[in-house]
Enzyme design. Sequence first.
Site, PDB file in Angstrom:
ATOM      1  N   HIS A  84      40.564 -13.229  46.782  1.00 54.69           N
ATOM      2  CA  HIS A  84      40.914 -13.912  45.543  1.00 54.69           C
ATOM      3  C   HIS A  84      42.390 -13.718  45.214  1.00 54.69           C
ATOM      4  O   HIS A  84      43.065 -12.848  45.779  1.00 54.69           O
ATOM      5  CB  HIS A  84      40.041 -13.434  44.380  1.00 54.69           C
ATOM      6  CG  HIS A  84      40.150 -11.959  44.102  1.00 54.69           C
ATOM      7  ND1 HIS A  84      39.511 -11.003  44.858  1.00 54.69           N
ATOM      8  CD2 HIS A  84      40.841 -11.276  43.155  1.00 54.69           C
ATOM      9  CE1 HIS A  84      39.787  -9.808  44.385  1.00 54.69           C
ATOM     10  NE2 HIS A  84      40.614  -9.933  43.352  1.00 54.69           N
ATOM     11  N   ARG A 133      38.385  -4.307  34.539  1.00 57.85           N
ATOM     12  CA  ARG A 133      37.617  -4.436  35.786  1.00 57.85           C
ATOM     13  C   ARG A 133      36.908  -3.146  36.152  1.00 57.85           C
ATOM     14  O   ARG A 133      37.502  -2.070  36.082  1.00 57.85           O
ATOM     15  CB  ARG A 133      38.586  -4.806  36.919  1.00 57.85           C
ATOM     16  CG  ARG A 133      37.882  -5.105  38.232  1.00 57.85           C
ATOM     17  CD  ARG A 133      38.883  -5.370  39.337  1.00 57.85           C
ATOM     18  NE  ARG A 133      39.049  -4.190  40.171  1.00 57.85           N
ATOM     19  CZ  ARG A 133      40.040  -4.022  41.053  1.00 57.85           C
ATOM     20  NH1 ARG A 133      40.966  -4.956  41.197  1.00 57.85           N
ATOM     21  NH2 ARG A 133      40.099  -2.933  41.778  1.00 57.85           N
ATOM     22  N   HIS A 181      43.923 -11.357  48.220  1.00 59.80           N
ATOM     23  CA  HIS A 181      43.497 -10.012  48.628  1.00 59.80           C
ATOM     24  C   HIS A 181      42.015  -9.816  48.381  1.00 59.80           C
ATOM     25  O   HIS A 181      41.368 -10.612  47.679  1.00 59.80           O
ATOM     26  CB  HIS A 181      44.281  -8.949  47.830  1.00 59.80           C
ATOM     27  CG  HIS A 181      43.923  -8.947  46.368  1.00 59.80           C
ATOM     28  ND1 HIS A 181      44.323  -9.923  45.490  1.00 59.80           N
ATOM     29  CD2 HIS A 181      43.160  -8.083  45.633  1.00 59.80           C
ATOM     30  CE1 HIS A 181      43.850  -9.667  44.282  1.00 59.80           C
ATOM     31  NE2 HIS A 181      43.128  -8.551  44.340  1.00 59.80           N
TER      32      HIS A 181
END
Length: 288
Positions: free
Chosen positions: A254, A270, A106
């Site tokens: 990724h 993240r 994705h």
Amino acid sequence: MGIRIRKLSYALGAQIEGLDLTRPIGESEFGEVHRAFLEHGVLLLRGQRVDREQHIAFSRHFGELDRHDSLPRDRDPDHPELLMVTNRERTDGQPSNSRYTGQLWHSDMSFTLVPSLGSLLRAVEVPPVGGDTMFANMTAAYDALSPGMKRLIDGLHGVHQPERKGADQAPQWAEQNRRLNPPVAQPVVRVHPETGRRALYIGEKVRRFESMTEEESQPIIRYLLQHATRPQFLYRHQWQRDDILVWDNRCTMHIALGDYEQALERHMERTTVLGTPSGHVAVDAEVA
Ligand SMILES: O=C(O)CCC(=O)C(=O)O
């Protein structure tokens, strides 16, 4: 001493050495980082013992940060700019909602109308072996397609679903996710707003093309995924604690590999940099 840049694989990725993110970064220094980001698609900064505020501060150099309103359960309550990607149990003893995050190919936030420019993932705790992340260079993958395939996919829109592999483990989350994130149609070929280069924009969240059935779309989607994930387009990252990996979501995709001992902790945090608006709510969501 200036920064040094070392390529990590033939396809994409570079390590930046000589940068300490516990200290403020000057404009010209960031200029070098940004050029490397555009050139290599994925950047590795190793041994960065930063706190959450420093992670956020560095991320802001790349642009405005997402507050993750489309994934409210996974953000840190005190720092909405931080998304938890973790298998740490929740405080109520329930399994983490985000333990399967990213375990399919994705590009971040492709299922929204403002897909991400880039993401910065910090490894807080990683297992000694496994739990790697793989990246694909979608510009190189696009360039390698035949003229006929380029013509075929130009103008197509992929319908991106918000679902996550394993989301069936947390039904209330899956329900909220679907409500907050109706399927969004994104161009299958996007032009990178900074480099001007065309890149494939596809992934496992795409089950069909807009105005086409799943049955019609699937052979082409499967072909594009298989093509883009050929070894020559890939970089596989083996994490160390205090790594920060920065990737460009506009020209890479990724996948997080779940290949590690699940009893061991893997905790990542993240930030997500907002991109430019793209796509539209899929007009024919009812097509099977
Ligand atoms: O945990 C990882 O390695 C990657 C997580 C991921 O795919 C994401 O944050 O989008």
